[in-house]
Write a protein that holds these residues in place. Structure first.
Motif, mmCIF file in Angstrom:
data_model
loop_
_atom_site.group_PDB
_atom_site.id
_atom_site.type_symbol
_atom_site.label_atom_id
_atom_site.label_comp_id
_atom_site.label_asym_id
_atom_site.label_seq_id
_atom_site.Cartn_x
_atom_site.Cartn_y
_atom_site.Cartn_z
ATOM 1 N N ILE A 106 -4.125 1.346 -5.105
ATOM 2 C CA ILE A 106 -5.097 2.077 -6.336
ATOM 3 C C ILE A 106 -6.254 2.756 -6.176
ATOM 4 C CG2 ILE A 106 -6.570 -0.034 -5.276
ATOM 5 C CD1 ILE A 106 -7.014 -1.066 -8.086
ATOM 6 N N ASN A 107 -6.873 3.363 -7.607
ATOM 7 C CA ASN A 107 -7.494 4.569 -7.193
ATOM 8 C C ASN A 107 -9.446 3.475 -7.770
ATOM 9 O OD1 ASN A 107 -9.542 6.354 -7.610
ATOM 10 N ND2 ASN A 107 -8.539 8.129 -8.415
ATOM 11 N N PRO A 108 -9.730 2.508 -7.300
ATOM 12 C CA PRO A 108 -10.987 2.203 -7.070
ATOM 13 C C PRO A 108 -11.819 3.002 -8.411
ATOM 14 C CG PRO A 108 -11.167 3.224 -4.874
ATOM 15 C CD PRO A 108 -10.433 3.614 -5.518
ATOM 16 N N PHE A 109 -11.896 3.964 -8.749
ATOM 17 C CA PHE A 109 -12.886 5.107 -9.375
ATOM 18 C C PHE A 109 -12.314 5.200 -11.007
ATOM 19 C CE2 PHE A 109 -14.102 5.935 -5.221
ATOM 20 C CZ PHE A 109 -15.146 5.282 -5.171
ATOM 21 N N THR A 110 -11.180 4.984 -10.920
ATOM 22 C CA THR A 110 -10.179 5.469 -12.328
ATOM 23 C C THR A 110 -8.983 3.606 -12.853
ATOM 24 O OG1 THR A 110 -8.188 6.025 -11.488
ATOM 25 C CG2 THR A 110 -9.479 7.334 -11.641
ATOM 26 N N ARG A 111 -9.153 3.085 -11.680
ATOM 27 C CA ARG A 111 -8.134 1.663 -11.550
ATOM 28 C C ARG A 111 -6.801 1.937 -11.815
ATOM 29 N NH1 ARG A 111 -11.718 -2.394 -14.262
ATOM 30 N NH2 ARG A 111 -9.516 -3.740 -14.113
ATOM 31 N N GLU A 112 -6.461 2.902 -12.033
ATOM 32 C CA GLU A 112 -5.066 3.201 -11.753
ATOM 33 C C GLU A 112 -4.146 2.855 -10.820
ATOM 34 O OE1 GLU A 112 -4.022 7.889 -13.496
ATOM 35 O OE2 GLU A 112 -5.941 7.782 -12.811
ATOM 36 N N CYS A 113 -3.000 2.025 -10.595
ATOM 37 C CA CYS A 113 -2.709 1.407 -9.624
ATOM 38 C C CYS A 113 -1.197 1.064 -9.757
ATOM 39 C CB CYS A 113 -3.574 -0.244 -10.037
ATOM 40 S SG CYS A 113 -3.036 -1.185 -8.788
ATOM 41 N N TYR A 114 -0.232 1.288 -8.692
ATOM 42 C CA TYR A 114 0.424 1.155 -8.714
ATOM 43 C C TYR A 114 0.850 -0.641 -7.449
ATOM 44 C CZ TYR A 114 1.582 5.908 -8.808
ATOM 45 O OH TYR A 114 1.903 7.097 -9.753
ATOM 46 N N GLU A 115 2.477 -1.248 -7.623
ATOM 47 C CA GLU A 115 2.149 -2.483 -7.188
ATOM 48 C C GLU A 115 3.599 -2.134 -6.473
ATOM 49 O OE1 GLU A 115 1.521 -5.521 -7.321
ATOM 50 O OE2 GLU A 115 -0.045 -4.632 -9.514
ATOM 51 N N LEU A 116 3.231 -2.350 -5.099
ATOM 52 C CA LEU A 116 4.087 -2.515 -4.091
ATOM 53 C C LEU A 116 4.830 -3.701 -3.601
ATOM 54 C CD1 LEU A 116 1.057 -0.955 -1.399
ATOM 55 C CD2 LEU A 116 2.713 0.303 -2.977
ATOM 56 N N PRO A 117 5.982 -2.856 -3.237
ATOM 57 C CA PRO A 117 7.307 -3.787 -3.159
ATOM 58 C C PRO A 117 6.670 -4.799 -1.451
ATOM 59 C CG PRO A 117 7.818 -1.892 -2.588
ATOM 60 C CD PRO A 117 6.745 -2.059 -2.980
ATOM 61 N N PRO A 118 7.353 -6.182 -1.448
ATOM 62 C CA PRO A 118 7.092 -7.112 0.137
ATOM 63 C C PRO A 118 7.038 -6.153 0.842
ATOM 64 C CG PRO A 118 8.495 -7.933 -1.941
ATOM 65 C CD PRO A 118 8.551 -6.479 -2.366
ATOM 66 N N PHE A 119 6.367 -6.308 2.214
ATOM 67 C CA PHE A 119 6.169 -5.112 3.235
ATOM 68 C C PHE A 119 7.521 -5.812 3.812
ATOM 69 C CE2 PHE A 119 1.825 -5.241 2.343
ATOM 70 C CZ PHE A 119 1.491 -4.230 1.803
ATOM 71 N N PRO A 120 8.030 -4.849 5.087
ATOM 72 C CA PRO A 120 8.962 -5.399 6.079
ATOM 73 C C PRO A 120 8.994 -6.112 6.795
ATOM 74 C CG PRO A 120 8.693 -3.153 6.438
ATOM 75 C CD PRO A 120 7.353 -3.688 5.182
ATOM 76 N N GLY A 121 9.967 -7.497 6.605
ATOM 77 C CA GLY A 121 9.292 -8.878 7.593
ATOM 78 C C GLY A 121 9.629 -9.712 6.695
ATOM 79 N N TYR A 122 8.773 -9.492 5.332
ATOM 80 C CA TYR A 122 7.897 -10.170 4.384
ATOM 81 C C TYR A 122 8.557 -10.903 2.911
ATOM 82 C CZ TYR A 122 4.515 -10.197 7.739
ATOM 83 O OH TYR A 122 3.885 -10.597 8.664
ATOM 84 N N ASN A 123 8.813 -11.290 1.668
ATOM 85 C CA ASN A 123 9.341 -11.339 0.636
ATOM 86 C C ASN A 123 8.188 -12.127 -0.662
ATOM 87 O OD1 ASN A 123 9.157 -14.275 0.304
ATOM 88 N ND2 ASN A 123 11.379 -14.279 2.111
ATOM 89 N N GLU A 124 8.917 -11.668 -1.199
ATOM 90 C CA GLU A 124 7.869 -12.354 -2.791
ATOM 91 C C GLU A 124 8.066 -13.593 -3.231
ATOM 92 O OE1 GLU A 124 12.003 -12.471 -4.788
ATOM 93 O OE2 GLU A 124 10.820 -11.385 -2.977
#
Length: 331
Positions: A106-124
């Motif tokens: 996230i860009n905290p000053f514009t609120r633009e955001c990307y959702e990231l996939p689950p990190f390695p070793g974890y799931n949703e």
């Protein structure tokens, strides 16, 4: 004399090119005409010192920031960061993780955001609360299973290759897990790709002139090879031992280190910062302040080999994850 509000666009826009971020917002608050100019910037902003991203306020949940040049705090309402810890910063963007081990960029000053996939070793379906509830029967408090303890095991550090606003084909890279293994993700990927590397722990990652590099706990430098099966290749350059600064110098520059992508600032253009100095933040789990405060914040003067402070202990609040440097990037 014409009213200030009636100055032509080009003149006003040129004025904004000399303004740091806080003054840019103040400029836009003067009148409708000036606000319109502030939103249509055509030239790069004035050079500015990095800010510190601090913890969120327990009552308002606003995220606290500290402007180094002004020695002043700002409180911003950024709902996307509520309850999340910060594990990286690059090009004005933050990596943030919550209790469900979901990550965002996230860009905290514009609120633009990307959702990231689950990190390695974890799931949703993974949730830190559930992991803690399933602790072994012989678990004792202090064994390292709190959310704060687990943070560096989830994602220790994260950086970007490019500003997502300038290049849509950017690459994100993280150090994760017990041994700080490396992995990368690009927009459009459904998962992180783990990079094959040595079996010992990694300490840092950086991006330089088109390549990612990883620094190992053994003071060895590796370059990331993305061809076919991604892997780490030792480049044969040994990092100088810790505390060794002989023959090293930043001249007129200052270096900002921490969980952020390292930042180099020219003190000739920003005289508020200490030239030939290293500003650092570091994760600490101490609950009592030392001479640099709860966060282990300080600045090392490479000229006289002395350690100093840039942040008052009295205004530091105890928290396990360290503050992160960020260069505001709202344009």
């Amino acid at each position: 004399m014409s009213a200030w509000s009636d100055l032509i666009f080009d003149v006003l826009e040129h004025i904004t090119s000399f303004l740091p971020l806080p003054d840019h917002y103040r400029f836009g608050a003067v009148c409708k005409n000036w606000r319109s100019v502030s939103k249509q910037r055509r030239h790069p902003p004035a050079p500015q010192l990095p800010w510190l991203v601090l913890e969120d306020d327990k009552e308002t949940r606003n995220r606290k920031f500290y402007s180094l040049s002004e020695a002043k705090h700002y409180s911003l309402d950024i709902p996307e960061l509520h309850g999340r810890y910060i594990c990286g910063s690059s090009h004005g963007w933050l990596f943030a993780v919550d209790l469900k081990i979901t990550g965002i960029l996230i860009n905290p000053f514009t609120r633009e955001c990307y959702e990231l996939p689950p990190f390695p070793g974890y799931n949703e379906y993974t949730n830190v609360t559930t992991l803690i509830e399933e602790l072994p029967s012989d678990y004792e408090e202090g064994d390292g299973y709190t959310f704060e303890d687990m943070q560096p095991r989830i994602v220790f550090k994260a950086i970007l290759s490019h500003d997502p606003k300038e290049r849509s084909d950017f690459t994100a890279m993280i150090l994760f897990g017990e041994m700080h293994d490396s992995a990368f993700w690009r927009p459009g990927d459904s998962s992180w790709t783990v990079i094959v590397g040595p079996t010992f722990s990694m300490d840092d990652i950086l991006y330089f002139e088109g390549n990612f590099y990883v620094v190992s706990a053994m003071n060895l430098l590796y370059m990331v090879d993305f061809e076919s099966e991604p892997k780490l290749i030792e480049v044969g350059l040994e990092i100088p031992p810790e505390n060794s600064v002989e023959g090293c110098g930043l001249q007129s520059y200052a270096l900002f280190l921490g969980r952020n992508a390292c930042l180099l600032v020219d003190s000739c253009r920003l005289p508020e910062c200490k030239k030939n100095g290293i500003y650092f933040t570091h994760t600490t789990q101490s609950t009592s302040p030392d001479e640099f405060g709860f966060y282990d914040l300080g600045v090392f003067d490479m000229t006289n080999k002395m350690m100093g402070t840039f942040y008052s202990v009295e205004v530091v609040f105890p928290r396990v994850d360290s503050p992160v440097w960020i260069t505001p990037n709202p344009w």
